[in-house]
Design an enzyme around this catalytic site. Sequence first.
Site, mmCIF file in Angstrom:
data_model
loop_
_atom_site.group_PDB
_atom_site.id
_atom_site.type_symbol
_atom_site.label_atom_id
_atom_site.label_comp_id
_atom_site.label_asym_id
_atom_site.label_seq_id
_atom_site.Cartn_x
_atom_site.Cartn_y
_atom_site.Cartn_z
ATOM 1 N N GLU A 1 -25.358 16.743 -6.319
ATOM 2 C CA GLU A 1 -24.073 16.649 -5.647
ATOM 3 C C GLU A 1 -24.201 15.580 -4.563
ATOM 4 O O GLU A 1 -24.523 15.858 -3.428
ATOM 5 C CB GLU A 1 -23.679 17.994 -5.049
ATOM 6 C CG GLU A 1 -22.265 18.020 -4.496
ATOM 7 C CD GLU A 1 -21.912 19.314 -3.815
ATOM 8 O OE1 GLU A 1 -20.809 19.384 -3.228
ATOM 9 O OE2 GLU A 1 -22.728 20.272 -3.840
ATOM 10 N N ILE B 1 -20.038 19.033 4.564
ATOM 11 C CA ILE B 1 -21.275 19.290 5.297
ATOM 12 C C ILE B 1 -22.357 18.276 4.938
ATOM 13 O O ILE B 1 -23.411 18.228 5.577
ATOM 14 C CB ILE B 1 -21.771 20.730 5.033
ATOM 15 C CG1 ILE B 1 -22.795 21.168 6.086
ATOM 16 C CG2 ILE B 1 -22.342 20.836 3.619
ATOM 17 C CD1 ILE B 1 -22.234 21.282 7.493
ATOM 18 N N HIS B 2 -22.116 17.417 3.941
ATOM 19 C CA HIS B 2 -23.116 16.426 3.544
ATOM 20 C C HIS B 2 -23.316 15.409 4.671
ATOM 21 O O HIS B 2 -22.350 15.027 5.352
ATOM 22 C CB HIS B 2 -22.673 15.699 2.281
ATOM 23 C CG HIS B 2 -22.648 16.547 1.057
ATOM 24 N ND1 HIS B 2 -23.352 16.243 -0.089
ATOM 25 C CD2 HIS B 2 -22.008 17.718 0.788
ATOM 26 C CE1 HIS B 2 -23.135 17.171 -1.002
ATOM 27 N NE2 HIS B 2 -22.315 18.077 -0.477
ATOM 28 N N HIS C 1 -15.884 15.554 -3.576
ATOM 29 C CA HIS C 1 -15.958 14.869 -2.292
ATOM 30 C C HIS C 1 -15.290 13.500 -2.429
ATOM 31 O O HIS C 1 -15.894 12.458 -2.163
ATOM 32 C CB HIS C 1 -17.404 14.747 -1.831
ATOM 33 C CG HIS C 1 -18.028 16.059 -1.472
ATOM 34 N ND1 HIS C 1 -17.991 16.571 -0.191
ATOM 35 C CD2 HIS C 1 -18.665 16.976 -2.233
ATOM 36 C CE1 HIS C 1 -18.597 17.749 -0.179
ATOM 37 N NE2 HIS C 1 -19.008 18.020 -1.404
ATOM 38 N N HIS D 1 -16.114 22.177 -7.040
ATOM 39 C CA HIS D 1 -15.452 23.098 -6.102
ATOM 40 C C HIS D 1 -13.985 22.730 -5.856
ATOM 41 O O HIS D 1 -13.611 22.167 -4.834
ATOM 42 C CB HIS D 1 -16.228 23.312 -4.807
ATOM 43 C CG HIS D 1 -16.804 22.114 -4.114
ATOM 44 N ND1 HIS D 1 -16.059 20.992 -3.814
ATOM 45 C CD2 HIS D 1 -18.047 21.892 -3.618
ATOM 46 C CE1 HIS D 1 -16.824 20.125 -3.179
ATOM 47 N NE2 HIS D 1 -18.033 20.650 -3.044
ATOM 48 N N ASN E 1 -11.641 22.016 -2.606
ATOM 49 C CA ASN E 1 -12.477 21.708 -1.447
ATOM 50 C C ASN E 1 -13.007 20.277 -1.526
ATOM 51 O O ASN E 1 -13.517 19.852 -2.562
ATOM 52 C CB ASN E 1 -13.643 22.701 -1.354
ATOM 53 C CG ASN E 1 -13.167 24.080 -0.944
ATOM 54 O OD1 ASN E 1 -13.031 24.388 0.232
ATOM 55 N ND2 ASN E 1 -12.888 24.920 -1.928
ATOM 56 N N ASP F 1 -22.082 28.196 -5.303
ATOM 57 C CA ASP F 1 -22.393 27.287 -4.191
ATOM 58 C C ASP F 1 -23.278 28.000 -3.174
ATOM 59 O O ASP F 1 -23.186 27.759 -1.968
ATOM 60 C CB ASP F 1 -21.114 26.780 -3.525
ATOM 61 C CG ASP F 1 -21.326 25.502 -2.713
ATOM 62 O OD1 ASP F 1 -22.330 24.804 -2.957
ATOM 63 O OD2 ASP F 1 -20.501 25.219 -1.833
#
Length: 353
Positions: A104, A115-116, A168, A189, A192, A247
């Site tokens: 990911e 959060i990456h 993302h 996800h 999100n 997750d």
Amino acid sequence: MIEGGRIRDVTAAARAPAGRTLHAAIAAPGFIDLQINGGGGVMFNDAPTRDTLRRIVRAARRGGTAHLLPTFITAPGTSYLAAMQAVREALSEAEPGILGLHLEGPFLSPTRPGIHPPAAVRKLTPGDLDALCEGVGGPLLVTLAPRRPRPGAIARLGQAGVTVFAGHSEADHATMMRAADEGLRGGTHLFNAMSQLTGRAPGVVGALFDDARLFAGIIADDIHVHPANLRLALRVTGDRRLCLVTDAMATLDAPDARFSINGKTIAQKDGRLADAEGCLAGAHLAMDEAVRNMSRLAGAGRAQALRMAATTPAEALGLGHALGRIAPGMRASITLLSHDLEACGTMVDGLCW
């Protein structure tokens, strides 16, 4: 009847040979988790090793997961190569439960890092493409932002057997359709860290709803996705395109575990994992709980919820011929559950755990 790790025959329990039965209210196809970052107190990113993989697998089995893709999130440079090597070694030794790998990132959108670590988010280079196309000896799922790679990159990954999901990402509908034409298989996800559905701009969410070729992972923890959107996703995509994912993080089967991401301490409170600013950091969720939540919150029938945990993930990876059904010739991977859909046992390729 099971022979050589595969199902030879399916028969009524009353006609099974003495001493050759497992007792449970429900026998479902073995759950497959496409997105799991940690468990048992450890994170795959912190130590991409065989020992870490074994601990994550053990934790996931408590929730009925038979097979999983350990997930390595965005990290500096080519750190993902260590994760690829760890999984390659595990698969070469037929490590029970390790199906392949999910990367990911780091090829995400800098505007949707979640959060990456933003500093490690970057574009896919020709060298990265070569490395990914070497594979790991099993399913490799790569989540990327489809605006970032050069035209033809997704097609080349698909030709090498890599499954590509969008995530993302701020991609618009047209970008998603071009990516799907190249071989994009789904989205990571749902709802999100992606562009949302609006009247004149369908975004990634709208594209995943719109295109019947695309699968979508969804985190049914009653935190990441509102129950109304769980119900909407189920109505629009059906159980044949929607995959339950956990997750899960280090707290899976170790609720008091402490861990950090990008130097930020992640704390668990009432089942919610977040940093000090409130940014969600994965989920404290087991797969059987996700199944129950889809039934309780989204109104999914038992067969639908179980399909989303097993059959649909197998088909998303192109493994529907071997996993996701209890039928002669299929791999003997089975999740045993109580009437209340709580996991009480797991069989992986004929081995009971």
